[in-house]
Design a protein around this motif. Structure first.
Motif, PDB file in Angstrom:
ATOM      1  N   ALA A 157      15.842  -0.197  10.736  1.00 16.07           N
ATOM      2  CA  ALA A 157      15.795   1.255  10.932  1.00 16.07           C
ATOM      3  C   ALA A 157      14.504   1.839  10.357  1.00 16.07           C
ATOM      4  O   ALA A 157      13.895   2.741  10.958  1.00 16.07           O
ATOM      5  CB  ALA A 157      17.013   1.908  10.281  1.00 16.07           C
ATOM      6  N   PHE A 158      14.065   1.330   9.200  1.00 18.00           N
ATOM      7  CA  PHE A 158      12.833   1.853   8.606  1.00 18.00           C
ATOM      8  C   PHE A 158      11.618   1.472   9.449  1.00 18.00           C
ATOM      9  O   PHE A 158      10.724   2.297   9.679  1.00 18.00           O
ATOM     10  CB  PHE A 158      12.658   1.331   7.182  1.00 18.00           C
ATOM     11  N   LEU A 159      11.586   0.228   9.913  1.00 17.19           N
ATOM     12  CA  LEU A 159      10.475  -0.184  10.774  1.00 17.19           C
ATOM     13  C   LEU A 159      10.454   0.652  12.049  1.00 17.19           C
ATOM     14  O   LEU A 159       9.384   1.111  12.490  1.00 17.19           O
ATOM     15  CB  LEU A 159      10.599  -1.673  11.117  1.00 17.19           C
ATOM     16  N   ASN A 160      11.616   0.895  12.634  1.00 16.24           N
ATOM     17  CA  ASN A 160      11.686   1.705  13.852  1.00 16.24           C
ATOM     18  C   ASN A 160      11.267   3.150  13.588  1.00 16.24           C
ATOM     19  O   ASN A 160      10.695   3.810  14.468  1.00 16.24           O
ATOM     20  CB  ASN A 160      13.105   1.669  14.424  1.00 16.24           C
ATOM     21  N   TYR A 161      11.564   3.632  12.390  1.00 17.25           N
ATOM     22  CA  TYR A 161      11.125   4.979  12.007  1.00 17.25           C
ATOM     23  C   TYR A 161       9.600   5.067  12.032  1.00 17.25           C
ATOM     24  O   TYR A 161       9.023   6.050  12.520  1.00 17.25           O
ATOM     25  CB  TYR A 161      11.660   5.308  10.618  1.00 17.25           C
ATOM     26  N   LEU A 162       8.954   4.026  11.521  1.00 20.00           N
ATOM     27  CA  LEU A 162       7.487   4.006  11.535  1.00 20.00           C
ATOM     28  C   LEU A 162       6.944   3.973  12.961  1.00 20.00           C
ATOM     29  O   LEU A 162       5.879   4.537  13.245  1.00 20.00           O
ATOM     30  CB  LEU A 162       6.965   2.783  10.773  1.00 20.00           C
ATOM     31  N   LEU A 163       7.680   3.326  13.851  1.00 18.29           N
ATOM     32  CA  LEU A 163       7.228   3.188  15.241  1.00 18.29           C
ATOM     33  C   LEU A 163       7.535   4.429  16.072  1.00 18.29           C
ATOM     34  O   LEU A 163       7.113   4.523  17.220  1.00 18.29           O
ATOM     35  CB  LEU A 163       7.877   1.950  15.870  1.00 18.29           C
ATOM     36  N   LEU A 207      -0.779   2.013  18.967  1.00 20.67           N
ATOM     37  CA  LEU A 207       0.165   3.112  18.762  1.00 20.67           C
ATOM     38  C   LEU A 207      -0.498   4.273  18.024  1.00 20.67           C
ATOM     39  O   LEU A 207      -0.229   5.441  18.325  1.00 20.67           O
ATOM     40  CB  LEU A 207       1.390   2.619  17.978  1.00 20.67           C
ATOM     41  N   TYR A 208      -1.356   3.949  17.075  1.00 19.07           N
ATOM     42  CA  TYR A 208      -2.039   5.010  16.324  1.00 19.07           C
ATOM     43  C   TYR A 208      -2.947   5.821  17.243  1.00 19.07           C
ATOM     44  O   TYR A 208      -2.986   7.060  17.159  1.00 19.07           O
ATOM     45  CB  TYR A 208      -2.854   4.405  15.183  1.00 19.07           C
ATOM     46  N   ALA A 209      -3.654   5.130  18.112  1.00 22.34           N
ATOM     47  CA  ALA A 209      -4.559   5.828  19.033  1.00 22.34           C
ATOM     48  C   ALA A 209      -3.791   6.771  19.956  1.00 22.34           C
ATOM     49  O   ALA A 209      -4.287   7.844  20.330  1.00 22.34           O
ATOM     50  CB  ALA A 209      -5.349   4.813  19.851  1.00 22.34           C
ATOM     51  N   GLN A 210      -2.562   6.402  20.305  1.00 21.51           N
ATOM     52  CA  GLN A 210      -1.764   7.207  21.224  1.00 21.51           C
ATOM     53  C   GLN A 210      -0.962   8.305  20.519  1.00 21.51           C
ATOM     54  O   GLN A 210      -0.524   9.262  21.166  1.00 21.51           O
ATOM     55  CB  GLN A 210      -0.797   6.297  21.996  1.00 21.51           C
ATOM     56  N   ASN A 211      -0.774   8.167  19.202  1.00 22.40           N
ATOM     57  CA  ASN A 211       0.093   9.105  18.468  1.00 22.40           C
ATOM     58  C   ASN A 211      -0.554   9.510  17.141  1.00 22.40           C
ATOM     59  O   ASN A 211       0.110   9.582  16.106  1.00 22.40           O
ATOM     60  CB  ASN A 211       1.455   8.458  18.187  1.00 22.40           C
ATOM     61  N   GLY A 243      -5.442   2.417   8.882  1.00 22.37           N
ATOM     62  CA  GLY A 243      -5.284   1.195   8.099  1.00 22.37           C
ATOM     63  C   GLY A 243      -4.016   1.229   7.253  1.00 22.37           C
ATOM     64  O   GLY A 243      -3.318   0.217   7.111  1.00 22.37           O
ATOM     65  N   GLU A 244      -3.720   2.393   6.688  1.00 22.83           N
ATOM     66  CA  GLU A 244      -2.490   2.530   5.899  1.00 22.83           C
ATOM     67  C   GLU A 244      -1.257   2.328   6.779  1.00 22.83           C
ATOM     68  O   GLU A 244      -0.285   1.681   6.366  1.00 22.83           O
ATOM     69  CB  GLU A 244      -2.443   3.914   5.250  1.00 22.83           C
ATOM     70  N   PHE A 245      -1.311   2.881   7.967  1.00 27.78           N
ATOM     71  CA  PHE A 245      -0.196   2.744   8.904  1.00 27.78           C
ATOM     72  C   PHE A 245       0.021   1.277   9.277  1.00 27.78           C
ATOM     73  O   PHE A 245       1.157   0.786   9.286  1.00 27.78           O
ATOM     74  CB  PHE A 245      -0.477   3.577  10.158  1.00 27.78           C
ATOM     75  N   VAL A 246      -1.070   0.574   9.555  1.00 30.80           N
ATOM     76  CA  VAL A 246      -0.966  -0.843   9.920  1.00 30.80           C
ATOM     77  C   VAL A 246      -0.362  -1.643   8.769  1.00 30.80           C
ATOM     78  O   VAL A 246       0.558  -2.451   8.960  1.00 30.80           O
ATOM     79  CB  VAL A 246      -2.349  -1.418  10.300  1.00 30.80           C
ATOM     80  N   ARG A 247      -0.846  -1.403   7.565  1.00 31.42           N
ATOM     81  CA  ARG A 247      -0.356  -2.173   6.412  1.00 31.42           C
ATOM     82  C   ARG A 247       1.104  -1.846   6.089  1.00 31.42           C
ATOM     83  O   ARG A 247       1.867  -2.725   5.686  1.00 31.42           O
ATOM     84  CB  ARG A 247      -1.245  -1.901   5.200  1.00 31.42           C
ATOM     85  N   LEU A 248       1.476  -0.591   6.264  1.00 32.19           N
ATOM     86  CA  LEU A 248       2.865  -0.219   6.004  1.00 32.19           C
ATOM     87  C   LEU A 248       3.792  -0.855   7.046  1.00 32.19           C
ATOM     88  O   LEU A 248       4.891  -1.310   6.713  1.00 32.19           O
ATOM     89  CB  LEU A 248       3.021   1.303   6.020  1.00 32.19           C
ATOM     90  N   ALA A 249       3.334  -0.900   8.292  1.00 30.63           N
ATOM     91  CA  ALA A 249       4.131  -1.551   9.334  1.00 30.63           C
ATOM     92  C   ALA A 249       4.274  -3.045   9.041  1.00 30.63           C
ATOM     93  O   ALA A 249       5.350  -3.634   9.239  1.00 30.63           O
ATOM     94  CB  ALA A 249       3.495  -1.336  10.704  1.00 30.63           C
ATOM     95  N   GLU A 250       3.205  -3.662   8.554  1.00 27.35           N
ATOM     96  CA  GLU A 250       3.273  -5.079   8.182  1.00 27.35           C
ATOM     97  C   GLU A 250       4.256  -5.288   7.032  1.00 27.35           C
ATOM     98  O   GLU A 250       5.037  -6.247   7.034  1.00 27.35           O
ATOM     99  CB  GLU A 250       1.880  -5.584   7.789  1.00 27.35           C
ATOM    100  N   TRP A 251       4.207  -4.398   6.059  1.00 26.58           N
ATOM    101  CA  TRP A 251       5.133  -4.486   4.917  1.00 26.58           C
ATOM    102  C   TRP A 251       6.577  -4.352   5.388  1.00 26.58           C
ATOM    103  O   TRP A 251       7.452  -5.124   4.974  1.00 26.58           O
ATOM    104  CB  TRP A 251       4.797  -3.384   3.912  1.00 26.58           C
ATOM    105  N   ILE A 300       1.452  10.334  13.603  1.00 33.24           N
ATOM    106  CA  ILE A 300       1.421   9.298  12.564  1.00 33.24           C
ATOM    107  C   ILE A 300       0.791   9.839  11.287  1.00 33.24           C
ATOM    108  O   ILE A 300       1.249   9.542  10.175  1.00 33.24           O
ATOM    109  CB  ILE A 300       0.663   8.051  13.071  1.00 33.24           C
ATOM    110  N   ARG A 301      -0.250  10.657  11.408  1.00 36.23           N
ATOM    111  CA  ARG A 301      -0.860  11.264  10.221  1.00 36.23           C
ATOM    112  C   ARG A 301       0.166  12.096   9.449  1.00 36.23           C
ATOM    113  O   ARG A 301       0.252  12.018   8.222  1.00 36.23           O
ATOM    114  CB  ARG A 301      -2.044  12.150  10.632  1.00 36.23           C
ATOM    115  N   SER A 302       0.937  12.880  10.183  1.00 37.05           N
ATOM    116  CA  SER A 302       1.957  13.714   9.551  1.00 37.05           C
ATOM    117  C   SER A 302       3.036  12.849   8.886  1.00 37.05           C
ATOM    118  O   SER A 302       3.474  13.126   7.764  1.00 37.05           O
ATOM    119  CB  SER A 302       2.595  14.632  10.599  1.00 37.05           C
TER     120      SER A 302
END
Length: 264
Positions: free
Chosen positions: A56-62, A240-244, A105-113, A248-250
């Motif tokens: 659920a948390f990973l999907n929240y990030l997506l 995904l970041y480029a499209q959203n 970069g933060e978004f990518v690393r958080l998704a990896e985590w 994602i920043r928010s």
């Protein structure tokens, strides 16, 4: 009573005691095994809830279902079982958002985590985890899906053995044969009951096999460890970041505040 009668009575008592011990002992042992199985099944259900929470948390990030499907399929994972939504509590958050030079970069690393946490929890649920980090440990810490499935098969074999090898009617019949007073009384009163292998006593006291499916435990697919899919995660998350970008920043700003609040 003659020595012969006394010896015969002693032997009878010993045989009946051994028979009763085996009958009740085998049944008690099987009851204990079934009880342990049910405890383990409950513990595994709790582990399944942890897997769902990580997903659920990973999907929240997506952010939405379409993005989640794209993410999982990019990694060669069938997405359906992981498309779970839920409340994102503080327990699911990292101690802090992984640092990077950019929000992307933060978004990518958080998704990896988040993916790494999901994969480890899922693997622990399915196969057990010998390298426990102490998180979520309890007395059932080693229980896993494959272990429980094997336990179910073995217990059901024991159920067949107990039901077939030590039938209540057979034990009762032996007791009645050795009990002369009972035989005389039944002859006088016309009592006595047929105790065949198909009698109601056997059916009423028979153990039922465990229906594994009735516990509704999910069988999750094997998903690859982070080390094998890290580059793919980076690629799909950058897309995904480029499209959203604004969304994602928010989201990342909100997560940073929530992490700070959790540590405060």
């Amino acid at each position: 009573m003659s020595i012969k009668d006394d010896f015969s009575s002693s032997m009878t008592d010993e045989v009946l005691t051994d028979m009763a011990g085996k009958f009740f002992g085998d049944r008690k042992e099987l009851e204990n095994k079934i009880g342990i199985f049910r405890e383990y099944a409950e513990a595994l259900s709790e582990k399944a809830a942890q897997v769902n929470a990580r997903a659920a948390f990973l999907n929240y990030l997506l952010m939405n279902r379409d993005n989640a499907v794209l993410f999982y399929e990019s990694l060669g994972i069938t997405p359906s079982v992981f498309l779970i939504a839920g409340i994102i509590s503080g327990e699911l958050l990292p101690p802090f958002v992984p640092s990077a030079f950019t929000v992307r970069g933060e978004f990518v690393r958080l998704a990896e985590w988040a993916y790494d946490r999901l994969q480890r929890t899922c693997d622990d649920y399915m196969n057990g985890n010998e390298e426990s980090d102490g998180e979520d440990d309890d007395k059932h810490g080693d229980v896993n899906y494959r272990l429980l499935s094997t336990m179910c098969d073995l217990i059901n074999q024991d159920v067949d053995k107990v039901n077939e090898d030590v039938m209540p009617s057979q034990v009762l019949y032996c007791f009645k044969r050795f009990n002369t007073e009972s035989d005389i009384k039944e002859c006088v009163t016309g009592g006595g009951t047929f105790l065949g292998d198909d009698c109601s006593l056997n059916r009423e006291l028979a153990f039922e096999k465990i229906d594994f499916d009735s516990f509704k435990l999910k069988k999750y697919p094997e998903i690859p460890p982070l080390s094998r899919v890290k580059s793919k995660i980076e690629t799909v998350c950058k897309k995904l970041y480029a499209q959203n970008k604004e969304e994602i920043r928010s989201m990342m700003a909100d997560l940073k505040e929530r992490c700070k609040t959790r540590l405060a």
